[in-house]
Design an enzyme around this catalytic site. Structure first.
Site, PDB file in Angstrom:
ATOM      1  CE  LYS A 148      -4.381   1.431   1.982  1.00 20.63           C
ATOM      2  NZ  LYS A 148      -5.487   1.108   2.913  1.00 20.63           N
ATOM      3  CD  GLU A 187     -19.084  -2.405   8.717  1.00 26.48           C
ATOM      4  OE1 GLU A 187     -19.153  -3.522   8.152  1.00 26.48           O
ATOM      5  OE2 GLU A 187     -18.249  -1.544   8.402  1.00 26.48           O
ATOM      6  NE  ARG A 243     -22.116  -4.354   4.250  1.00 32.67           N
ATOM      7  CZ  ARG A 243     -21.107  -4.461   3.374  1.00 32.67           C
ATOM      8  NH1 ARG A 243     -19.925  -4.830   3.793  1.00 32.67           N
ATOM      9  NH2 ARG A 243     -21.293  -4.165   2.110  1.00 32.67           N
TER      10      ARG A 243
END
Ligand SMILES: Cc1ncc(C[n+]2csc(CCOP(=O)(O)OP(=O)(O)O)c2C)c(N)n1
Ligand SMILES: CC(=O)[C@@H](O)[C@H](O)COP(=O)(O)O
Ligand SMILES: [Mg+2]
Length: 623
Positions: free
Chosen positions: A276, A362, A390
């Protein structure tokens, strides 16, 4: 003209010689860095997927072959290579290109993403559709290691793994990062897979698709591994043909491997390893800082602001969390992979044993909180309003129905700006107030946010506090941890004729709008339980009612007032102002609110327009 300027669609990319692809990647990475440094946006994930994006569009016949990008925050290279290079300067701005794939933006954006972990499900749907329709087409899901931690990804793997004759490729982009460091057993498993670097080579798995040099190594390792029982990877156990891990920045690995996979039938799983922030040292060193950036000078990098600006609601929450944790050892803090965004860095440092990052999960975060609450702890779930969507059933079934003592700190409530419609927290007042046992509060300033969090913490059941993204209005913030009486609003301004019942972030603009109307303004504070006595008192003293909320007007706080009036048999002209029944795309948050009439001028104009004829003075004071 450089190579990148010659590419306005992948068909042109596919005409390049393999030897031109690395110079193209260098140009693309430089273009990305320069562009995002001017517009802001998601940088480190995009720097890490330059080669992967080139390879996928080079090997597969896009858009006939479908690519679904999980989250889609890493699709700037994809957008640049699919005809949007010249529009990158409009990224995430009003009427500009989105920061995520959008079907109505390009045929190459095969599926709208932004909430994570949806790509495998969508790609599987596309693969099955191709099979049913008798079309030869590849469907490819590109999913990050962080996004793999969501249950939905495994629901899709489980379903796909038994569908032998489909054309589905899952590419796991493993950069060993979520926004913050990844958490959980999957991350440890992937690390083991990567440490067994030539695991794939030693196995008779995927050997046929690994490029030449690695294939030789595979043969030698296979001799060595003779007789060894080499367990299948988790992905093979799910029915996928697992290939990898391979270097996701090495086009000489990526392209031949993808070309070989393309010839295979059935569900394929390619594990690529990337970094990343690849190629920009500052982002490589600090992938978290460069995950989502504002504008910055690429030479100097992101410079922390010298003078403290206005306190953000996120900071108010983070400070409250630490203060309340000090006051009550039962407090535990939970985040579904949003430690920085939710303001929990200091809480983790100070209370590591009471801090839980559960990954992008979640649904699990809510029910996990429920388990903690049954044992007498006091969980605080810090979750963006949009991401709580969610976990709606977990909220109802696991928390509210059992009346468990959980606090939900809903950051990013209302319009969020650059992230657009997918991240807007427009619906929480509508979807929360219909749930029994819930207390739902909307903070009108930073200090009230702190007080509401304390109120929710002491309320012996499920309580939600919603607050907007970014800075507050500059209110002084008390040090104490004081509560507000549940269900009690307050009068912010006394006037006559028109009563404005405002919720949360709409209190300040409503007070400003009221000046020119001499209207009364109530800060209602509680969406649930609504201060019905205050509603009745205002109805007695005023002829016209206005409700204002930064939330969907459909079933929102205004509807609560309308229902209260009806329940009390009170007939009152009522104007309900809020977010309209449509999705609102990215742009500057203040401009977006003004665009839907939710700034002071817009509120006043709507009131004059609706009641001006009946209340002439409203028209007279055209200030
Ligand atoms: C349902 C959901 N929860 C949280 C987020 C916020 N979010 C955006 S990107 C990200 C990390 C994704 O990690 P990974 O998939 O590994 O992609 P990377 O950034 O490493 O490329 C998170 C948590 C989201 N977009 N959707
Ligand atoms: C891509 C994603 O979902 C997150 O990075 C999100 O963009 C964070 O939003 P904030 O910038 O409001 O924290
Ligand atoms: Mg990652």
């Amino acid at each position: 003209m450089n190579l990148l300027e010659t590419i306005n669609e992948p068909a042109q990319l596919r005409k390049l010689a393999r030897t031109q692809l690395t110079p193209l990647a260098d140009e693309l990475r430089q273009y990305l860095l320069e562009s995002v440094s001017k517009t802001g946006g998601h940088l480190s994930s995009n720097l890490g997927t330059v080669e992967l994006t080139i390879a996928l569009h080079y090997v597969f016949n896009t858009p006939h072959d479908r690519i679904v990008w999980d989250v889609g925050h890493q699709t700037y290279s994809h957008k640049i290579l699919t005809g949007r290079r010249e529009r990158m300067h409009t990224l995430r701005q009003f009427d500009g290109i989105s920061g995520f794939p959008k079907r109505d933006e390009s045929e190459y954006d095969t599926f709208g993403t932004a909430h994570s972990s949806t790509s495998i499900s969508a790609a599987l749907g596309m693969a099955q559709a191709a099979k049913i329709k008798g079309e030869h087409r590849h469907a490819i899901a590109v999913i990050g290691d962080g996004s793999m931690t969501a249950g939905m990804a495994f629901e899709a793997l489980n379903n796909a793994g038994v569908q032998e004759d489909i054309n589905l490729l899952v590419v796991l982009n493993d950069n060993d990062m979520s926004i913050s460091p990844p958490v959980g057993a999957l991350n440890r498993y992937l690390a083991r897979l990567m440490s067994g670097q030539f695991y794939a080579a030693a196995k008779n798995v995927g050997k046929s698709v690994l490029p030449g040099p690695v294939r030789e190594l595979a043969k030698r390792l296979e001799e060595h591994a003779k007789g060894m029982v080499v367990p299948a990877t988790m992905f093979e156990e799910f029915g996928f043909n697992y290939i990898g891990p391979i270097d996701g920045h090495d086009l000489e690995s990526l392209i031949p491997t993808l070309e070989n996979i393309k010839k295979l039938k059935g569900p394929q799983f390619l594990h690529v390893v990337t970094k990343k922030g690849q190629g920009y040292k500052l982002a490589e060193a600090e992938p978290i800082l460069y995950h989502g950036t504002g504008k910055f000078n690429p030479t100097e990098g992101i410079i922390a602001p010298t003078k403290a600006g206005k306190v953000t609601y996120t900071e108010v929450f983070g400070n409250w969390l630490c203060d309340m944790a000090a006051a009550d050892k039962r407090l535990v803090g939970i985040t579904p992979a949003m430690r920085e965004g939710s303001g929990m860095v200091r809480f983790e440092q100070q209370y590591p044993e009471r801090y839980f990052d559960v990954g992008i999960a979640e649904q699990h975060s809510v029910t996990f909180a429920g388990g903690l609450a049954t044992e007498g702890l006091k969980p605080v779930v810090a979750i963006y309003s949009t991401f709580l969507q969610r976990a709606y059933d977990q909220l109802i079934h696991d928390i509210a129905l059992q009346n468990l003592d959980v606090v939900f700190a809903l950051d990013r409530a209302g319009l969020v700006g650059a992230d657009g419609a997918t991240h807007a927290g427009n619906y929480d007042m509508s979807y929360l107030r219909c749930i029994p046992n819930m207390v739902v509060m909307a903070a009108s300033d930073e200090n009230e946010c702190r007080r509401m969090l304390t109120t929710g913490f002491h309320y012996p059941g499920p309580a939600a506090v919603r607050y907007p993204r970014g800075a507050g209005i500059g209110a002084a913030i008390e040090k104490e941890l004081t509560s507000i009486e549940i269900g009690k609003g307050e009068i912010k301004r006394r006037g006559t004729g028109v009563a404005i019942l405002a919720f949360g972030s709409m209190v300040a603009p409503s007070v400003a709008a009221a000046e020119g109307l001499n209207a009364t303004v109530a800060n209602m504070r509680f969406v649930k339980p609504l201060d019905v006595e205050l509603v009745k008192q205002l109805a007695r003293d005023h002829d016209y009612f206005v409700t204002v909320e930064e939330g969907s007007v459909m079933g929102g706080a205004g509807a609560a007032v309308a229902e209260a009036l009806a329940a009390e048999g009170i007939v009152k002209p009522l104007l309900m102002l809020g977010l309209p029944d449509k999705f609102i795309d990215h742009g500057d948050p203040a401009a977006l609110l003004a665009g839907v009439g939710l700034d002071a001028a817009g509120i006043a104009a709507s009131i004059r327009q609706r009641f001006g004829a009946a209340v002439p003075r409203l028209v007279v004071n055209n200030s």
